[in-house]
Design a protein around this motif. Structure first.
Motif, PDB file in Angstrom:
ATOM      1  N   MET A   1       9.939   2.125  -6.349  1.00  0.00           N
ATOM      2  CA  MET A   1       8.932   1.064  -6.277  1.00  0.00           C
ATOM      3  C   MET A   1       7.767   1.534  -5.405  1.00  0.00           C
ATOM      4  SD  MET A   1       9.424  -2.893  -5.076  1.00  0.00           S
ATOM      5  CE  MET A   1      10.004  -2.451  -3.438  1.00  0.00           C
ATOM      6  N   ASP A   2       6.565   1.478  -5.956  1.00  0.00           N
ATOM      7  CA  ASP A   2       5.371   1.877  -5.217  1.00  0.00           C
ATOM      8  C   ASP A   2       5.000   0.805  -4.193  1.00  0.00           C
ATOM      9  OD1 ASP A   2       5.146   4.178  -6.730  1.00  0.00           O
ATOM     10  OD2 ASP A   2       3.859   3.220  -8.233  1.00  0.00           O
ATOM     11  N   VAL A   3       4.525   1.243  -3.038  1.00  0.00           N
ATOM     12  CA  VAL A   3       4.077   0.336  -1.989  1.00  0.00           C
ATOM     13  C   VAL A   3       2.591   0.582  -1.760  1.00  0.00           C
ATOM     14  CG1 VAL A   3       4.338  -0.406   0.398  1.00  0.00           C
ATOM     15  CG2 VAL A   3       6.348   0.347  -0.900  1.00  0.00           C
ATOM     16  N   ASN A   4       1.770  -0.446  -1.958  1.00  0.00           N
ATOM     17  CA  ASN A   4       0.324  -0.343  -1.783  1.00  0.00           C
ATOM     18  C   ASN A   4      -0.136  -1.366  -0.751  1.00  0.00           C
ATOM     19  OD1 ASN A   4      -0.056   1.619  -3.954  1.00  0.00           O
ATOM     20  ND2 ASN A   4       0.410  -0.069  -5.337  1.00  0.00           N
ATOM     21  N   ILE A   5      -0.847  -0.898   0.267  1.00  0.00           N
ATOM     22  CA  ILE A   5      -1.320  -1.769   1.347  1.00  0.00           C
ATOM     23  C   ILE A   5      -2.832  -1.614   1.458  1.00  0.00           C
ATOM     24  CG2 ILE A   5      -1.083  -2.382   3.783  1.00  0.00           C
ATOM     25  CD1 ILE A   5       1.579  -0.869   3.784  1.00  0.00           C
ATOM     26  N   ARG A   6      -3.536  -2.732   1.455  1.00  0.00           N
ATOM     27  CA  ARG A   6      -4.988  -2.709   1.587  1.00  0.00           C
ATOM     28  C   ARG A   6      -5.414  -3.709   2.651  1.00  0.00           C
ATOM     29  NH1 ARG A   6      -7.230  -2.556  -4.703  1.00  0.00           N
ATOM     30  NH2 ARG A   6      -6.142  -0.633  -5.322  1.00  0.00           N
ATOM     31  N   GLY A   7      -6.455  -3.361   3.388  1.00  0.00           N
ATOM     32  CA  GLY A   7      -6.967  -4.245   4.433  1.00  0.00           C
ATOM     33  C   GLY A   7      -8.415  -4.617   4.203  1.00  0.00           C
ATOM     34  N   LYS A   8      -8.759  -5.833   4.562  1.00  0.00           N
ATOM     35  CA  LYS A   8     -10.136  -6.312   4.473  1.00  0.00           C
ATOM     36  C   LYS A   8     -10.564  -6.782   5.864  1.00  0.00           C
ATOM     37  CE  LYS A   8     -13.152  -9.640   2.143  1.00  0.00           C
ATOM     38  NZ  LYS A   8     -13.225 -10.755   1.155  1.00  0.00           N
ATOM     39  N   ASN A   9     -11.513  -6.072   6.437  1.00  0.00           N
ATOM     40  CA  ASN A   9     -11.994  -6.362   7.795  1.00  0.00           C
ATOM     41  C   ASN A   9     -10.895  -6.180   8.846  1.00  0.00           C
ATOM     42  OD1 ASN A   9     -14.524  -7.138   6.707  1.00  0.00           O
ATOM     43  ND2 ASN A   9     -13.785  -9.230   6.395  1.00  0.00           N
ATOM     44  N   VAL A  10      -9.897  -5.371   8.528  1.00  0.00           N
ATOM     45  CA  VAL A  10      -8.822  -5.101   9.478  1.00  0.00           C
ATOM     46  C   VAL A  10      -8.271  -3.706   9.196  1.00  0.00           C
ATOM     47  CG1 VAL A  10      -7.092  -6.179   7.987  1.00  0.00           C
ATOM     48  CG2 VAL A  10      -6.642  -5.948  10.437  1.00  0.00           C
ATOM     49  N   GLY A  11      -7.952  -2.967  10.248  1.00  0.00           N
ATOM     50  CA  GLY A  11      -7.427  -1.632  10.071  1.00  0.00           C
ATOM     51  C   GLY A  11      -5.941  -1.635   9.747  1.00  0.00           C
ATOM     52  N   ILE A  12      -5.519  -0.713   8.877  1.00  0.00           N
ATOM     53  CA  ILE A  12      -4.105  -0.565   8.513  1.00  0.00           C
ATOM     54  C   ILE A  12      -3.593   0.702   9.194  1.00  0.00           C
ATOM     55  CG2 ILE A  12      -2.449  -0.324   6.652  1.00  0.00           C
ATOM     56  CD1 ILE A  12      -3.898  -3.014   6.722  1.00  0.00           C
ATOM     57  N   THR A  13      -2.750   0.533  10.193  1.00  0.00           N
ATOM     58  CA  THR A  13      -2.251   1.662  10.963  1.00  0.00           C
ATOM     59  C   THR A  13      -1.006   2.263  10.309  1.00  0.00           C
ATOM     60  OG1 THR A  13      -0.843   0.235  12.327  1.00  0.00           O
ATOM     61  CG2 THR A  13      -3.112   0.585  13.065  1.00  0.00           C
ATOM     62  N   ASP A  14      -0.674   3.478  10.709  1.00  0.00           N
ATOM     63  CA  ASP A  14       0.547   4.119  10.221  1.00  0.00           C
ATOM     64  C   ASP A  14       1.771   3.307  10.625  1.00  0.00           C
ATOM     65  OD1 ASP A  14      -0.995   6.131   9.162  1.00  0.00           O
ATOM     66  OD2 ASP A  14      -0.655   7.522  10.834  1.00  0.00           O
ATOM     67  N   ARG A  15       1.727   2.703  11.799  1.00  0.00           N
ATOM     68  CA  ARG A  15       2.850   1.889  12.273  1.00  0.00           C
ATOM     69  C   ARG A  15       3.076   0.688  11.360  1.00  0.00           C
ATOM     70  NH1 ARG A  15       2.757  -2.394  16.196  1.00  0.00           N
ATOM     71  NH2 ARG A  15       4.848  -2.859  16.976  1.00  0.00           N
ATOM     72  N   PHE A  16       1.993   0.048  10.939  1.00  0.00           N
ATOM     73  CA  PHE A  16       2.135  -1.107  10.050  1.00  0.00           C
ATOM     74  C   PHE A  16       2.646  -0.669   8.681  1.00  0.00           C
ATOM     75  CE2 PHE A  16       0.421  -4.238   6.996  1.00  0.00           C
ATOM     76  CZ  PHE A  16       1.034  -5.390   7.495  1.00  0.00           C
ATOM     77  N   GLU A  17       2.154   0.465   8.184  1.00  0.00           N
ATOM     78  CA  GLU A  17       2.625   0.965   6.893  1.00  0.00           C
ATOM     79  C   GLU A  17       4.127   1.253   6.943  1.00  0.00           C
ATOM     80  OE1 GLU A  17       0.341   4.338   5.803  1.00  0.00           O
ATOM     81  OE2 GLU A  17      -1.456   3.190   5.258  1.00  0.00           O
ATOM     82  N   SER A  18       4.583   1.876   8.025  1.00  0.00           N
ATOM     83  CA  SER A  18       6.015   2.167   8.162  1.00  0.00           C
ATOM     84  C   SER A  18       6.827   0.876   8.240  1.00  0.00           C
ATOM     85  CB  SER A  18       6.262   3.014   9.411  1.00  0.00           C
ATOM     86  OG  SER A  18       5.604   4.255   9.324  1.00  0.00           O
ATOM     87  N   TYR A  19       6.277  -0.114   8.914  1.00  0.00           N
ATOM     88  CA  TYR A  19       6.965  -1.397   9.047  1.00  0.00           C
ATOM     89  C   TYR A  19       7.128  -2.061   7.679  1.00  0.00           C
ATOM     90  CZ  TYR A  19       8.044  -6.082  10.793  1.00  0.00           C
ATOM     91  OH  TYR A  19       8.645  -7.294  11.042  1.00  0.00           O
ATOM     92  N   VAL A  20       6.060  -2.064   6.890  1.00  0.00           N
ATOM     93  CA  VAL A  20       6.116  -2.672   5.556  1.00  0.00           C
ATOM     94  C   VAL A  20       7.105  -1.916   4.666  1.00  0.00           C
ATOM     95  CG1 VAL A  20       4.804  -3.098   3.440  1.00  0.00           C
ATOM     96  CG2 VAL A  20       3.801  -3.659   5.665  1.00  0.00           C
TER      97      VAL A  20
END
Length: 209
Positions: A1-20
């Protein structure tokens, strides 16, 4: 399953990506055929603790789309709340399918003929059907006219899709709405299912006069 994360007016950190990504393992176990886990994060203008960030989760794959969103003081809090709603909708879908396993699909006409006993759905009251047919709106109290204020009515248009009553209820639950418009597969009637209390649902259909 692919995981795609996008942010609008907010930064997406590596820590948040790992958490998701760590949270998607449970979803993959519940929905092994899911193809994509989409996360959208938006910074809201209101920076109060309650409404800091908005997270929307969408699961795409064979079958209906599952979606949930939530606001929180930060993106982690908002994600956890939305993620919990996604899991609850998946569980409700599986419980409903397990409950009716072995039973055939029921058309709207057959369900109505048996007072909807077989699908746990209650028909709308007669006064509701009459108000829908005539376009009348009941007046609440003598001062209703004085309390009237203009409202904004939003209009949306979606392609008509054919479902059985039970499949329409599943679609409604998975997107987290209180109602769902569809064309009943057995009768080709425009219909709507809506949530009542608990596991009870209502259905309204239109018939030619």
């Amino acid at each position: 399953m692919d995981v795609n994360i996008r942010g609008k007016n907010v930064g997406i950190t590596d820590r948040f990506e790992s958490y998701v990504e760590s949270k998607t393992e449970k979803v993959a176990g519940l929905l092994p055929r899911a193809q994509s886990f989409e996360v959208r994060v938006a910074r809201q203008s209101d920076r109060s603790p309650k409404n800091g960030d908005l997270v929307e989760i969408t699961i795409i794959g064979p079958g209906p789309v599952i979606r949930a969103e939530s606001a929180g003081g930060d993106k982690y809090t908002a994600f956890d709340i939305a993620y919990g709603r996604v899991l609850e909708r998946i569980r409700r879908m599986k419980d409903r399918r397990k409950d009716r396993r072995g039973r055939g699909r029921v058309s709207l006409g057959d369900a109505a003929a048996n007072d909807f006993d077989s699908v746990d759905i209650t028909p709308a009251p007669l006064e509701v059907l009459e108000s829908v047919a005539t376009g009348s709106v009941p007046v609440m109290g003598e001062d209703a006219e004085e309390q009237y204020s203009p409202v904004v009515i939003r209009s949306k248009e979606f392609p008509a899709e054919r479902f059985s009553v039970e499949d329409a209820v599943d679609q409604m639950e998975l997107v987290g709405h209180d109602f769902f418009l569809f064309v009943e597969a057995g009768s080709d009637r425009p219909s709507v299912v809506y949530r009542r209390k608990g596991w009870n649902y209502g259905v309204i259909s239109l018939a030619e006069s």
